[in-house]
Design a protein around this motif. Structure first.
Motif, PDB file in Angstrom:
ATOM      1  N   LEU A 117       0.825  -1.204   0.000  1.00 47.48           N
ATOM      2  CA  LEU A 117       0.000   0.000   0.000  1.00 47.48           C
ATOM      3  C   LEU A 117       0.862   1.258   0.000  1.00 47.48           C
ATOM      4  N   LEU A 118       1.911   1.259   0.815  1.00 45.60           N
ATOM      5  CA  LEU A 118       2.812   2.414   0.842  1.00 45.60           C
ATOM      6  C   LEU A 118       3.446   2.626  -0.526  1.00 45.60           C
ATOM      7  N   ALA A 119       3.974   1.546  -1.114  1.00 47.13           N
ATOM      8  CA  ALA A 119       4.577   1.652  -2.442  1.00 47.13           C
ATOM      9  C   ALA A 119       3.545   2.064  -3.474  1.00 47.13           C
ATOM     10  N   GLY A 120       2.317   1.544  -3.337  1.00 48.84           N
ATOM     11  CA  GLY A 120       1.267   1.864  -4.284  1.00 48.84           C
ATOM     12  C   GLY A 120       0.864   3.333  -4.248  1.00 48.84           C
ATOM     13  N   LEU A 121       0.736   3.887  -3.046  1.00 46.71           N
ATOM     14  CA  LEU A 121       0.371   5.303  -2.929  1.00 46.71           C
ATOM     15  C   LEU A 121       1.463   6.207  -3.481  1.00 46.71           C
ATOM     16  N   LEU A 122       2.703   5.887  -3.167  1.00 45.24           N
ATOM     17  CA  LEU A 122       3.819   6.659  -3.728  1.00 45.24           C
ATOM     18  C   LEU A 122       3.828   6.563  -5.246  1.00 45.24           C
ATOM     19  N   THR A 123       3.522   5.369  -5.742  1.00 50.78           N
ATOM     20  CA  THR A 123       3.497   5.159  -7.188  1.00 50.78           C
ATOM     21  C   THR A 123       2.340   5.911  -7.831  1.00 50.78           C
ATOM     22  N   GLY A 124       1.175   5.889  -7.188  1.00 51.93           N
ATOM     23  CA  GLY A 124       0.025   6.576  -7.747  1.00 51.93           C
ATOM     24  C   GLY A 124       0.268   8.070  -7.929  1.00 51.93           C
ATOM     25  N   PHE A 125       0.713   8.716  -6.865  1.00 51.04           N
ATOM     26  CA  PHE A 125       0.967  10.164  -6.953  1.00 51.04           C
ATOM     27  C   PHE A 125       2.192  10.450  -7.806  1.00 51.04           C
ATOM     28  N   GLY A 126       3.240   9.630  -7.662  1.00 48.60           N
ATOM     29  CA  GLY A 126       4.465   9.847  -8.441  1.00 48.60           C
ATOM     30  C   GLY A 126       4.222   9.702  -9.926  1.00 48.60           C
ATOM     31  N   THR A 127       3.440   8.698 -10.306  1.00 47.33           N
ATOM     32  CA  THR A 127       3.130   8.472 -11.716  1.00 47.33           C
ATOM     33  C   THR A 127       2.334   9.631 -12.294  1.00 47.33           C
ATOM     34  N   PHE A 128       1.307  10.041 -11.577  1.00 47.97           N
ATOM     35  CA  PHE A 128       0.452  11.116 -12.073  1.00 47.97           C
ATOM     36  C   PHE A 128       1.238  12.413 -12.234  1.00 47.97           C
ATOM     37  N   LEU A 129       1.957  12.802 -11.206  1.00 48.26           N
ATOM     38  CA  LEU A 129       2.681  14.075 -11.243  1.00 48.26           C
ATOM     39  C   LEU A 129       3.815  14.066 -12.265  1.00 48.26           C
ATOM     40  N   THR A 130       4.490  12.924 -12.402  1.00 44.50           N
ATOM     41  CA  THR A 130       5.582  12.826 -13.374  1.00 44.50           C
ATOM     42  C   THR A 130       5.064  12.973 -14.795  1.00 44.50           C
ATOM     43  N   GLY A 131       4.003  12.256 -15.115  1.00 44.87           N
ATOM     44  CA  GLY A 131       3.468  12.329 -16.464  1.00 44.87           C
ATOM     45  C   GLY A 131       2.952  13.707 -16.820  1.00 44.87           C
ATOM     46  N   GLN A 132       2.238  14.332 -15.900  1.00 46.74           N
ATOM     47  CA  GLN A 132       1.656  15.647 -16.190  1.00 46.74           C
ATOM     48  C   GLN A 132       2.709  16.738 -16.307  1.00 46.74           C
ATOM     49  N   ALA A 133       3.850  16.516 -15.665  1.00 44.91           N
ATOM     50  CA  ALA A 133       4.927  17.513 -15.736  1.00 44.91           C
ATOM     51  C   ALA A 133       5.449  17.675 -17.162  1.00 44.91           C
ATOM     52  N   PHE A 134       5.314  16.634 -17.976  1.00 45.46           N
ATOM     53  CA  PHE A 134       5.792  16.698 -19.358  1.00 45.46           C
ATOM     54  C   PHE A 134       4.788  17.363 -20.298  1.00 45.46           C
TER      55      PHE A 134
END
Length: 250
Positions: A117-134
């Motif tokens: 769950l910890l890895a999943g939450l970090l991945t969820g927010f990290g994935t979203f923010l990383t992609g949108q930054a481009f």
């Protein structure tokens, strides 16, 4: 309550130590985040702007495209965390140290689920923010309708997929067998099912769980209802695993 707590905490701590010492599990756990974010960056850096201009695109759901690969790492994490008990013969030692099989199994499930769950939450927010930054001005923010729900729900989705693998591995006692079932299932079935959001297809574990990633799901299940269906699959697998651990010889 005190006796229960004093029994649970040492066993959970022992499970955490075992996971830390198991390189394959740690690699899978780190890969949930690292591979998903890396693939997101690669995809959005190359075709992100073009997809943003696509009238048929679904920007929020597309932001989590790399979850197709991250879920494989989550499944691998849940599988190796349990299969190591059987491949190394450690289960006999574990049950000698913790004769209460329900306590042993429950502690393993709690530790694996918590880490996933910890890895999943970090991945969820990290994935979203990383992609949108481009995407620059075409990018979505966390204030976009459904964005935070998708990030949080995506993290829960990855954790539930890991727990589904935990339960199946406890039943089958073979990491190879579980990976041979779940990985083709999540990749091939999702591809074949495609955009089918109704009927039996809507209640498949990955298809149902991924409804939480859509801004406005149009099928049979809503975002949280779909996640609840995946949770039911995971719960059924964990219960079957609990029965197998309690009833079978080590």
């Amino acid at each position: 309550m005190t006796m229960s707590r004093t029994a649970v905490l040492p066993v959970a701590h022992a499970e955490w130590i075992k996971l830390k010492s198991l390189r394959s599990s740690l690699v899978s756990l780190v890969t949930v985040f690292a591979a998903t974010v890396a693939i997101t960056a690669l995809v959005f850096a190359t075709v992100g702007v073009a997809e943003a201009d696509n009238a048929d695109a679904e920007p929020l759901f597309d932001a989590f495209y790399a979850f197709n690969f991250g879920q494989i790492a989550a499944i691998s994490f849940g599988t190796t965390a349990v299969s190591s008990e059987y491949t190394s013969g450690a289960l006999r030692i574990s049950l000698a140290a913790v004769p209460r099989r329900g306590l042993f199994y429950g502690s393993k499930v709690a530790v694996v689920g918590g880490l996933a769950l910890l890895a999943g939450l970090l991945t969820g927010f990290g994935t979203f923010l990383t992609g949108q930054a481009f995407l620059g001005d075409d990018g979505l923010g966390l204030g976009h309708p459904g964005a935070v729900r998708a990030c949080v729900g995506g993290g829960i989705y990855l954790a539930l997929m890991a727990l589904l693998a935990v339960g199946l591995t406890a039943v089958l006692r073979s990491g190879v067998a579980v990976l041979s079932i779940l990985i083709p299932f999540t990749l091939i079935v999702s591809f074949v099912v495609g955009d089918m959001d109704s009927g039996v297809a809507a209640f498949l574990p990955d298809k149902a769980g991924q409804q939480v990633l859509h801004e406005a799901p149009t099928g049979t299940l809503g975002p949280w209802a779909g996640l609840a269906v995946l949770a039911a699959w995971a719960a059924a697998a964990l219960l079957a695993g609990w029965w197998a651990v309690r009833r079978r010889d080590a």
